[in-house]
Design an enzyme around this catalytic site. Structure first.
Site, mmCIF file in Angstrom:
data_model
loop_
_atom_site.group_PDB
_atom_site.id
_atom_site.type_symbol
_atom_site.label_atom_id
_atom_site.label_comp_id
_atom_site.label_asym_id
_atom_site.label_seq_id
_atom_site.Cartn_x
_atom_site.Cartn_y
_atom_site.Cartn_z
ATOM 1 C CE1 TYR A 140 -2.929 2.873 0.229
ATOM 2 C CE2 TYR A 140 -3.542 2.293 2.421
ATOM 3 C CZ TYR A 140 -3.782 3.200 1.391
ATOM 4 O OH TYR A 140 -4.570 4.299 1.633
ATOM 5 C CE LYS A 169 -6.121 2.394 -1.627
ATOM 6 N NZ LYS A 169 -6.813 2.313 -0.659
#
Length: 305
Positions: A140, A169
């Protein structure tokens, strides 16, 4: 990079909010949010992401939310669990719990925030965590909150050091970085859009899907946008992107998920608009501004749950 099926881990996978009731996590309401996402056509759910206020939750609460999510999803949609924190020990505990559940399809691990580690520290951090499990997992990447970037060379080193690494992400305005990752690591790298304003542009250059907070409020258009891109209908995808423009902006009129929770309560998607400190509910002024957004979107009197 771990080789995975081309149809696995893609599409709209919204990061669910955490409902509270009188200070406690409302697990029944959380199960209802999962059901809402399934019915509205989302391709998956992201559990314990930034939108869920994870820094205000205990390890036990985060693990219990994972259990509830898996049970509620019942194999109908992809379940991705965010297991990162600022602490390696806490991240290890969260990762072990999620990875042990057969109903969890993949993990998302945030770059450790506050510490601002060197790039070599990121490589070792993820190598140690990868050794704990055999689940597909993603970074992330959210430099605006974590205060650390994953440089391209670092991402390549992580890929080499971590057998089950599959993607990222990406919550940054650096669109060129996405093309660099796909070129330098693998064209099948799973890159999810983490900023609403880049939903269509990032998918157009190769992102596989969306992990957008606004999916808590409008799941269907996000799923439709992904499917339009996959079908090569870029005009249709762009139209959906523009349709979502004002709501995408409204989600960030205050710190996420403050506006989101107000609008979800307003539309009956969840029973209460409650936060844990240091976050607080929307002010009266913000409520009026958000009501106007919902009215223009034709959602003011719509019961969605």
């Amino acid at each position: 990079m771990l080789s995975i099926d081309k149809d696995f881990l893609k599409g709209s996978i919204p990061p669910l909010v955490t409902p509270f009731k009188e200070g406690a996590v409302d697990y029944d309401a959380y199960a209802g949010l999962v059901e809402f996402q399934v019915k509205e056509g989302s391709h998956g759910i992201l559990v314990n992401g930034t939108t869920s206020e994870p820094s205000s939750l205990t390890v036990d609460e985060r693990n219990r939310i994972v259990d509830v999510a898996v049970e509620a999803a019942a194999g109908r949609v992809t379940v991705v669990v965010a297991t990162g924190s600022q602490s390696l020990a806490e991240t290890e505990a969260l990762t072990r719990h999620a990875a042990a559940k057969s109903g969890v399809d993949a993990l998302l691990i945030v770059t450790p925030y506050y510490a601002r580690p060197p790039q070599r520290g990121l490589v070792e951090y993820y190598r140690v965590l990868n050794a704990l499990h055999d689940k597909p997992w993603m970074i992330y990447h959210i430099p605006g909150r974590a205060a650390v970037d994953v440089k391209l060379e670092t991402a390549k080193e992580i890929d080499r050091a971590c057998p089950t690494f599959v993607g990222m992400k990406h919550a940054s305005l650096d669109l060129g970085y996405v093309s660099d990752l796909l070129e330098e690591i693998d064209d099948d790298l799973r890159i999810f859009v983490g900023l609403e304003e880049l939903s269509f542009p990032m998918m157009a250059v190769g992102a596989c899907g969306l992990m957008n907070a606004v999916g808590n409020l409008r799941p269907r258009p996000l799923a439709d946008l992904c499917e339009a891109v996959w079908a090569g209908d870029l005009h249709g995808a762009r139209a959906l992107h523009r349709q979502l423009f004002e709501i995408n902006k409204a989600v960030f009129y205050d710190i996420n998920p403050i506006p989101m929770k107000y609008m979800m309560k307003r539309l009956g998607i969840m029973p209460a608009n409650e936060h844990r400190l240091p976050l607080m509910p929307a002010t009266a002024e913000l409520e009026k501004r958000l009501d106007a957004v919902l009215s223009r979107a034709g959602l003011s009197n719509v019961e969605l749950a």
